[in-house]
Design an enzyme around this catalytic site. Structure first.
Site, PDB file in Angstrom:
ATOM      1  N   LYS A 170      -5.760 -10.375 -10.422  1.00 10.82           N
ATOM      2  CA  LYS A 170      -4.996 -10.403 -11.665  1.00 10.82           C
ATOM      3  C   LYS A 170      -3.837  -9.429 -11.511  1.00 10.82           C
ATOM      4  CE  LYS A 170      -4.707  -7.942 -14.720  1.00 10.82           C
ATOM      5  NZ  LYS A 170      -3.687  -6.880 -15.109  1.00 10.82           N
ATOM      6  N   THR A 181       0.051  -3.184  -8.736  1.00 11.20           N
ATOM      7  CA  THR A 181      -0.823  -3.133  -9.894  1.00 11.20           C
ATOM      8  C   THR A 181      -1.646  -4.385  -9.988  1.00 11.20           C
ATOM      9  OG1 THR A 181       0.599  -1.729 -11.106  1.00 11.20           O
ATOM     10  CG2 THR A 181      -0.919  -3.015 -12.381  1.00 11.20           C
TER      11      THR A 181
END
Length: 385
Positions: A170, A181
């Site tokens: 994700k 991230t």
């Protein structure tokens, strides 16, 4: 079947009410063995979320039974309460699975600075529900459960010589290295030692996730975990496994870039002719983090002057007056001066390539980024509202 494509794994994703938008928000991935080998890499941000601090200790012995992940809350900067939440999440999963809590990895993603008794209770209830729905077909629901601003789940598989690697990821914002991230879980049924798993994972992430630099913002919650069940009974050739793992990580990193918040261009910055690989990375990253360059690409303006201005801020070895810049196949700058007319550059396609030849060495690197758009600013200005 992504994260459960390899033999020996089950997963589930359930809705626990953490996300206001509804949908699944707690995922559980379990390694049924026979091996319980694991490795992980974490954000290098000094401001680390509570699940990162828990997981860094849990992975020290190179072993993990399961990974619990939640979206809808980062559990970061929530004090001792937050760390206790991560600990209790691991204990809950361990009790349900009949394993030790220290062998449970915990991951969280969402808004920083929020967390209360209601949040904790929902995570624990979600963990219980996920444990009751585990199956070899649960990869899709698990991949959806970890989404935040993602618009699609990210999944990939690779099969070679009788063994398989699967993964889910994700990430759509705060994509900058150390890793980028993201939350990523990768599984394999190949036979690996903890040392091999760690070496292969670090090698793969170094040239994939670490080269993704969407917006220059490094997260507090980044984590990439590799679980190996050994269920295939096959000890893979080291080079073949590392190549397949790197290819899978690049696939997932490319999917993350394609889904970056508000992006209209996916930009590959290829730096060649560098003295060292690190110089190539530094030069590419300087362009990827330059807002003037990124807004120019958004406006379909092949402004190569912004490329040279960006790389001129680095300490890499090169002569700015002996550097070439090519955008989407058109060399617009050679030896620090104009070459082909910029009008020849077509920036309407979503995929964009910027080639920078430093002309001082033989090393190269590619950095992946995206443009800076009105939609990105709007989405992040209203993220917590």
């Amino acid at each position: 079947m992504s994260v459960t494509a390899a033999e020996g794994f089950e997963a589930a994703g359930v809705a626990a009410g953490l996300k206001s938008s509804g949908g699944p928000d707690v995922a559980l991935v379990v390694n049924r063995g026979p091996q319980k080998t694991a490795a992980a890499v974490f954000t290098s941000n000094r401001a680390k979320a509570n699940p990162i601090m828990w997981s860094q200790e849990a992975i020290r012995d190179g072993r993990a039974e399961a990974v619990v992940l939640n979206s809808g809350g980062a559990n970061c900067f929530t004090g001792s309460f937050g760390f206790q939440t991560s600990h209790q999440t691991a204990e809950k999963a361990a009790d349900l699975l009949g394993v030790g809590a220290i062998d449970v990895i915990v991951c969280s993603t969402g808004l920083i600075g929020t967390g209360d008794e209601v949040f904790r209770q929902k995570v624990l209830e979600g963990t219980t529900a996920a444990a009751g729905r585990l199956s070899a077909d649960g990869g899709e629901s698990a991949a959806r459960a970890i989404m935040t601003t993602d618009t699609v789940p990210k999944q990939a598989t690779r099969t070679r010589d009788g063994w398989t690697i699967g993964g889910m990821a994700k990430g759509a914002g705060m994509l900058a290295p150390g890793l980028a991230t993201m939350l990523v879980v990768i599984t394999t049924d190949a036979v690996l030692t903890p040392q091999q798993a760690d070496q292969h994972l670090r090698s793969a992430t170094r040239t994939t996730f670490d080269r993704l630099d969407s917006d220059g913002a490094m997260s507090t919650n980044d984590q990439v975990t590799l679980l190996a069940s050994g269920a295939s009974g096959i000890e893979p050739d080291a080079v073949a496994f590392r190549d397949a793992l790197t290819d899978l990580c690049l696939d997932l990193a490319t999917q993350l870039m394609a889904d970056a918040e508000g992006a209209s261009h996916e930009i590959h910055i290829r730096v060649t002719g560098a003295v060292t690989e690190q110089d190539a990375v530094t030069v590419g990253r300087s362009v990827a983090r330059n807002n003037l360059f990124k807004t120019a690409i958004f406006g379909n303006d092949p402004n190569w002057g912004r490329v040279l201005a960006a790389i001129g801020t680095t300490n890499a070895q090169f002569d700015p007056y002996d550097t070439d810049v090519t955008i989407n196949g058109v060399r617009v700058c050679t030896k620090g001066g104009p070459d082909r007319p910029r009008e020849e550059v077509d920036l309407t396609p979503r995929r964009t390539t910027v080639d920078i030849d430093l002309r001082v060495g033989d090393e190269a690197a590619t950095i992946m980024t995206n443009d800076l758009t009105h939609a990105y600013v709007h989405e992040n200005s209203a993220y917590s509202s």
